[in-house]
Design a protein around this motif. Sequence first.
Motif, mmCIF file in Angstrom:
data_model
loop_
_atom_site.group_PDB
_atom_site.id
_atom_site.type_symbol
_atom_site.label_atom_id
_atom_site.label_comp_id
_atom_site.label_asym_id
_atom_site.label_seq_id
_atom_site.Cartn_x
_atom_site.Cartn_y
_atom_site.Cartn_z
ATOM 1 N N TRP A 282 -62.780 24.307 73.776
ATOM 2 C CA TRP A 282 -62.502 22.897 73.487
ATOM 3 C C TRP A 282 -63.776 22.057 73.504
ATOM 4 N N ASP A 283 -64.865 22.584 74.048
ATOM 5 C CA ASP A 283 -66.149 21.880 73.997
ATOM 6 C C ASP A 283 -66.643 21.732 72.565
ATOM 7 N N MET A 284 -66.139 22.561 71.658
ATOM 8 C CA MET A 284 -66.570 22.557 70.257
ATOM 9 C C MET A 284 -65.685 21.661 69.377
ATOM 10 N N VAL A 285 -64.762 20.921 69.962
ATOM 11 C CA VAL A 285 -63.805 20.132 69.186
ATOM 12 C C VAL A 285 -64.485 19.101 68.285
ATOM 13 N N ASN A 286 -65.650 18.641 68.648
ATOM 14 C CA ASN A 286 -66.359 17.653 67.828
ATOM 15 C C ASN A 286 -66.840 18.227 66.495
ATOM 16 N N TYR A 287 -66.881 19.541 66.381
ATOM 17 C CA TYR A 287 -67.299 20.190 65.144
ATOM 18 C C TYR A 287 -66.148 20.387 64.165
ATOM 19 N N MET A 288 -64.957 20.057 64.588
ATOM 20 C CA MET A 288 -63.764 20.213 63.745
ATOM 21 C C MET A 288 -63.529 18.956 62.913
ATOM 22 N N PRO A 289 -62.789 19.094 61.811
ATOM 23 C CA PRO A 289 -62.397 17.894 61.058
ATOM 24 C C PRO A 289 -61.537 16.981 61.943
ATOM 25 N N ALA A 290 -61.470 15.734 61.585
ATOM 26 C CA ALA A 290 -60.683 14.769 62.364
ATOM 27 C C ALA A 290 -59.206 15.176 62.390
ATOM 28 N N PHE A 291 -58.574 14.994 63.531
ATOM 29 C CA PHE A 291 -57.141 15.256 63.676
ATOM 30 C C PHE A 291 -56.605 14.347 64.769
ATOM 31 N N ASP A 292 -55.288 14.193 64.804
ATOM 32 C CA ASP A 292 -54.651 13.365 65.834
ATOM 33 C C ASP A 292 -54.727 14.107 67.171
ATOM 34 N N HIS A 293 -55.465 13.571 68.102
ATOM 35 C CA HIS A 293 -55.699 14.274 69.366
ATOM 36 C C HIS A 293 -54.438 14.418 70.210
ATOM 37 N N TYR A 294 -53.436 13.606 69.957
ATOM 38 C CA TYR A 294 -52.203 13.776 70.723
ATOM 39 C C TYR A 294 -51.451 15.037 70.283
ATOM 40 N N LYS A 295 -51.901 15.680 69.206
ATOM 41 C CA LYS A 295 -51.290 16.934 68.746
ATOM 42 C C LYS A 295 -52.121 18.148 69.151
ATOM 43 N N TRP A 296 -52.967 18.009 70.149
ATOM 44 C CA TRP A 296 -53.851 19.106 70.549
ATOM 45 C C TRP A 296 -53.078 20.359 70.922
ATOM 46 N N LEU B 15 -53.066 23.152 68.501
ATOM 47 C CA LEU B 15 -54.302 23.933 68.348
ATOM 48 C C LEU B 15 -54.578 24.839 69.540
ATOM 49 N N ASP B 16 -53.992 24.527 70.682
ATOM 50 C CA ASP B 16 -54.332 25.209 71.927
ATOM 51 C C ASP B 16 -53.606 26.546 72.082
ATOM 52 N N TRP B 17 -54.362 27.541 72.537
ATOM 53 C CA TRP B 17 -53.798 28.849 72.867
ATOM 54 C C TRP B 17 -54.563 29.353 74.075
ATOM 55 N N ASN B 18 -53.921 29.331 75.224
ATOM 56 C CA ASN B 18 -54.547 29.751 76.486
ATOM 57 C C ASN B 18 -55.864 29.028 76.762
ATOM 58 N N GLY B 19 -55.889 27.731 76.496
ATOM 59 C CA GLY B 19 -57.064 26.930 76.799
ATOM 60 C C GLY B 19 -58.181 26.992 75.777
ATOM 61 N N LEU B 20 -57.947 27.641 74.638
ATOM 62 C CA LEU B 20 -58.937 27.731 73.574
ATOM 63 C C LEU B 20 -58.344 27.196 72.281
ATOM 64 N N ILE B 21 -59.199 26.826 71.347
ATOM 65 C CA ILE B 21 -58.733 26.411 70.019
ATOM 66 C C ILE B 21 -58.556 27.667 69.186
ATOM 67 N N ASN B 22 -57.361 27.871 68.668
ATOM 68 C CA ASN B 22 -57.061 29.076 67.911
ATOM 69 C C ASN B 22 -56.396 28.696 66.587
#
Length: 58
Positions: free
Chosen positions: A4-18, A21-28
């Motif tokens: 999740w430290d790399m989230v700033n490298y992703m395209p913009a998205f609604d953060h309340y829908k995280w 994206l989350d799978w065991n604490g990682l973006i998958n």
Amino acid sequence: MMSWDMVNYMPAFDHYKWGLLDWNGLINPLASMIKCCSAFTTVSEGYLEELFVSFKRP
């Protein structure tokens, strides 16, 4: 998968829908696709036809 430290490298998205994206604490991204879609395919039409032809052979 990425941290999740790399989230700033992703395209913009609604953060309340995280949670989508989350799978065991990682973006998958693959897990996101599975959570959000109603159907998907992983084979091209040409390959699917080859499978059917080879299945029909005696």
